[in-house]
Design an enzyme around this catalytic site. Structure first.
Site, mmCIF file in Angstrom:
data_model
loop_
_atom_site.group_PDB
_atom_site.id
_atom_site.type_symbol
_atom_site.label_atom_id
_atom_site.label_comp_id
_atom_site.label_asym_id
_atom_site.label_seq_id
_atom_site.Cartn_x
_atom_site.Cartn_y
_atom_site.Cartn_z
ATOM 1 N N ALA A 24 65.695 56.864 87.982
ATOM 2 C CA ALA A 24 66.672 58.492 88.331
ATOM 3 C C ALA A 24 67.577 57.558 87.105
ATOM 4 O O ALA A 24 68.087 56.563 87.424
ATOM 5 C CB ALA A 24 67.107 59.035 89.676
ATOM 6 N N PHE A 25 67.803 58.982 86.549
ATOM 7 C CA PHE A 25 69.105 58.833 85.889
ATOM 8 C C PHE A 25 68.630 58.049 84.560
ATOM 9 O O PHE A 25 69.912 57.863 83.855
ATOM 10 C CB PHE A 25 70.859 58.908 86.777
ATOM 11 N N ARG A 26 67.440 58.769 84.054
ATOM 12 C CA ARG A 26 67.131 56.844 82.996
ATOM 13 C C ARG A 26 67.885 55.555 82.987
ATOM 14 O O ARG A 26 68.320 54.781 82.620
ATOM 15 C CB ARG A 26 68.153 57.332 81.723
ATOM 16 N N LEU A 27 68.308 54.873 84.334
ATOM 17 C CA LEU A 27 68.551 53.804 85.098
ATOM 18 C C LEU A 27 66.641 53.339 85.533
ATOM 19 O O LEU A 27 66.524 53.001 86.444
ATOM 20 C CB LEU A 27 69.525 53.882 86.119
#
Length: 201
Positions: free
Chosen positions: A176-179
Site C-alpha cells: 500500500a502507498f507504494r511501500l
C-alpha cells in the site's frame, strides 16, 4: 527476519520461488513462466528478451534455447545472466542474478523429445538470431528439415538448456502507498550460506 512471514516465509529461496510460480499458474492468463532474461554483449551493452522458464530446480533456474543465438553466445562469453519473473495478477516479482552452466545431457534430450514435433523441427530449421531473407525462406527450410529428419528428430547439438545458479534472489511484493515489501537473499558463492536482508521500497 522477524517480519519475513506469509508469502516471504521459508528457509529455501527456491521453494519460495516455486510456491510463487505455482500461485501464478492459477492466476496469470498467459505464460506464468515468462521471464525477462538479461545478458551483456562483448562491449558490455545489455540485452534483454522474454523467454520461458522451464523449471526451478534445487539450486537453479532452467530455460532452453539455441546455443548459437545472441543470448547463447553472450552467456557463453560471460558465464553470467539475470532474470525477472513478474506476475501482474499477483503484484509480485522475483529478480535473479548468477552464474550460468549448460544443461545439455539426458535431461535436455528428454525435454526436447517431449516438445511438439513442430517445435522440434523448428529448432532444427531456425538459425536463431541470424539474418533471414524472408518468411518463405524459413518455411522452405522447415519443409527440407521435415523431409530429412522425419517424425522423431533428435535434439540438435546446438540446442539445449542453461542453468542460472543464483548468488542473489530478490522477492518483491506490492505494498500500500507504494511501500513495497522486498527481501533479498545474497551469498558470495554457491557454497556460502544465504544472507537475507529487507530492502527499502
Amino acid at each position: 527476519m522477524s517480519d519475513r512471514s506469509g508469502k516471504f516465509a521459508g528457509d529455501d529461496p527456491f521453494e519460495i520461488a516455486r510456491a510463487w510460480l505455482a500461485e501464478a499458474e492459477e492466476t496469470e492468463i498467459n505464460d506464468p513462466n515468462a521471464m525477462a532474461l538479461a545478458t551483456v554483449d562483448q562491449s558490455g551493452l545489455p540485452n534483454v528478451r522474454m523467454v520461458l522458464l522451464k523449471s526451478i530446480g534445487a539450486d537453479s533456474f532452467v530455460f532452453y534455447t539455441n546455443y548459437e543465438s545472441a543470448k547463447g553466445a553472450e552467456i557463453a562469453a560471460s558465464g553470467k545472466a539475470a532474470l525477472v519473473l513478474h506476475w501482474k495478477s499477483l503484484r509480485r516479482q522475483i529478480r535473479v542474478r548468477g552464474t550460468v552452466t549448460r544443461e545439455d545431457g539426458p535431461e535436455a534430450d528428454a525435454y526436447f523429445a517431449s516438445r511438439s514435433l513442430k517445435s522440434r523441427l523448428g529448432a532444427w530449421a531456425s538459425k536463431q538470431s541470424q539474418p533471414l531473407g524472408s518468411r518463405a525462406d524459413l518455411m522452405a527450410e522447415v519443409a527440407r528439415v521435415t523431409a530429412a529428419k522425419g517424425p522423431n528428430p533428435p535434439r540438435p547439438a546446438y540446442w539445449g538448456g542453461f542453468r542460472i545458479a543464483p548468488v542473489e534472489i530478490e522477492f518483491w511484493a506490492d505494498g500500500a502507498f507504494r511501500l513495497h515489501d522486498r527481501f533479498v537473499w545474497r551469498r558470495e558463492t554457491h557454497e556460502n550460506a544465504w544472507e537475507i536482508t529487507r530492502l527499502s521500497p
